[in-house]
Design a protein around this motif. Structure first.
Motif, mmCIF file in Angstrom:
data_model
loop_
_atom_site.group_PDB
_atom_site.id
_atom_site.type_symbol
_atom_site.label_atom_id
_atom_site.label_comp_id
_atom_site.label_asym_id
_atom_site.label_seq_id
_atom_site.Cartn_x
_atom_site.Cartn_y
_atom_site.Cartn_z
ATOM 1 N N VAL A 260 47.000 75.554 97.464
ATOM 2 C CA VAL A 260 45.899 74.654 97.120
ATOM 3 C C VAL A 260 45.900 74.398 95.620
ATOM 4 O O VAL A 260 46.109 75.324 94.824
ATOM 5 N N GLY A 261 45.668 73.153 95.217
ATOM 6 C CA GLY A 261 45.570 72.831 93.804
ATOM 7 C C GLY A 261 44.685 71.623 93.578
ATOM 8 O O GLY A 261 44.423 70.847 94.506
ATOM 9 N N GLY A 262 44.196 71.462 92.350
ATOM 10 C CA GLY A 262 43.334 70.322 92.045
ATOM 11 C C GLY A 262 43.206 70.073 90.560
ATOM 12 O O GLY A 262 43.540 70.932 89.738
ATOM 13 N N ILE A 263 42.712 68.863 90.239
ATOM 14 C CA ILE A 263 42.417 68.455 88.862
ATOM 15 C C ILE A 263 41.043 67.799 88.867
ATOM 16 O O ILE A 263 40.751 66.955 89.726
ATOM 17 N N VAL A 264 40.190 68.164 87.910
ATOM 18 C CA VAL A 264 38.842 67.602 87.804
ATOM 19 C C VAL A 264 38.589 67.158 86.373
ATOM 20 O O VAL A 264 38.883 67.899 85.422
ATOM 21 N N ASP A 265 38.020 65.962 86.205
ATOM 22 C CA ASP A 265 37.623 65.446 84.898
ATOM 23 C C ASP A 265 36.115 65.206 84.911
ATOM 24 O O ASP A 265 35.599 64.549 85.816
ATOM 25 N N ASN A 266 35.410 65.751 83.908
ATOM 26 C CA ASN A 266 33.959 65.578 83.839
ATOM 27 C C ASN A 266 33.534 64.658 82.701
ATOM 28 O O ASN A 266 32.367 64.662 82.290
ATOM 29 N N GLY A 267 34.477 63.878 82.172
ATOM 30 C CA GLY A 267 34.177 62.972 81.081
ATOM 31 C C GLY A 267 34.361 63.596 79.719
ATOM 32 O O GLY A 267 34.495 62.884 78.722
ATOM 33 N N THR A 268 34.377 64.924 79.652
ATOM 34 C CA THR A 268 34.589 65.650 78.396
ATOM 35 C C THR A 268 35.842 66.507 78.452
ATOM 36 O O THR A 268 36.654 66.506 77.540
ATOM 37 N N ASP A 269 35.972 67.262 79.542
ATOM 38 C CA ASP A 269 37.103 68.157 79.718
ATOM 39 C C ASP A 269 37.823 67.857 81.023
ATOM 40 O O ASP A 269 37.227 67.381 81.992
#
Length: 280
Positions: A260-269
């Motif tokens: 399992v893997g993922g990438i998340v962007d919160n607008g800052t990091d």
């Protein structure tokens, strides 16, 4: 999830036709996490003990407790539940009490660690100790919860919490509506999901009394063979101060193991992880 009977702990207690047993299940994960600045190893093991039985009069009862790593799995009511169930429905006490949490739920997230659970919106009281009643008939499930929010020490706080929810679910689609309130705020949330072939779409809306605008979240899961691809986006500024977007993938290795893997962007990091998950 495959259940493992603990021969040394699971006992059969007979009183007429009544019987009881204790079983255990578990989850584990291991991998690498990037938190936006540093990269590090991350692993965790959880074991869940579940007890169940049936009375001479026919109602069922049970309890469960979760232990993380080698720490204590229960502080006051934290991480443990006790229930009774029958034709009258199911009454659970302990680490429960949020009907909207149980029935409405969230859109899908990504990452083997969840990457901060930034797919989640809403919840006035996610950590609630108290009581929850559920009753199902046909495709409908109703739930009512009451209790206290848990403070930073894992103990019940004085902030009372009430919630109610209803869900209608079929194999192809579902819709759930929930209401929550504590001593200072209230919230209405709804989540709908639909499955078309290998794709499942989820949409959640949440309207909090203290927030100027409604929060929203959308996710799409697509499964082909052993692979599931997931993407989500949230509009969550008034609730959490940020909008997020995430993509991820999972590959089922069989026997309870997955990559399992993922990438998340919160607008800052931008954060990311990849690893193995296991269920026992």
């Amino acid at each position: 999830m495959k259940k493992i009977l603990l021969a040394t702990s699971a006992v059969a207690l007979f009183a007429g036709a009544a019987a009881a047993e204790v079983t255990t299940t578990g989850t584990a994960r291991m991998g690498i996490v990037y938190d936006g600045t540093d990269t590090f190893f991350s692993s965790r093991f959880r074991v869940i003990f579940t007890a169940s039985g049936e009375s001479d009069s026919g109602f069922s009862f049970g309890a469960s407790v979760r232990n993380d790593q080698s720490g204590v799995g229960n502080e006051e009511n934290g991480d443990s539940t006790v229930y009774i169930s029958g034709a009258f429905g199911k009454l659970t006490m302990g680490d429960t009490g949020n009907a909207a949490d149980s029935l409405v739920g969230q859109v899908s997230g990504v990452g083997y660690t969840g990457l901060g659970d930034l797919n989640e919106i809403g919840w006035l009281g996610k950590d609630v100790t108290g009581a929850q009643y559920e009753y199902s008939t046909g495709a409908f499930t109703f739930a009512l919860g009451a209790g206290q929010l848990i403070d930073t020490d894992g103990l019940p706080a004085t902030d009372d919490f009430l919630s109610v929810a209803v869900k209608y679910a079929t194999d192809a689609y579902s819709f759930a509506l929930g209401y929550e309130e504590n001593d200072s705020d209230s919230e209405i949330s709804a989540l709908g999901s639909a499955t078309f072939g290998g794709a499942t779409i989820k949409l959640k809306l949440a309207d909090r009394d203290s927030a100027a605008d409604m929060a929203a979240a959308l996710s799409v899961d697509y499964t082909t063979g052993a692979t599931t691809l997931t993407a989500f986006a949230t509009d969550n500024v008034d609730f959490a101060g940020t909008d997020t977007f995430g993509v991820g993938a999972a590959y089922d290795l069989g026997g309870g193991a997955s990559v399992v893997g993922g990438i998340v962007d919160n607008g800052t990091d931008t954060t990311a992880d990849v690893g193995l998950t296991f269920s026992f």
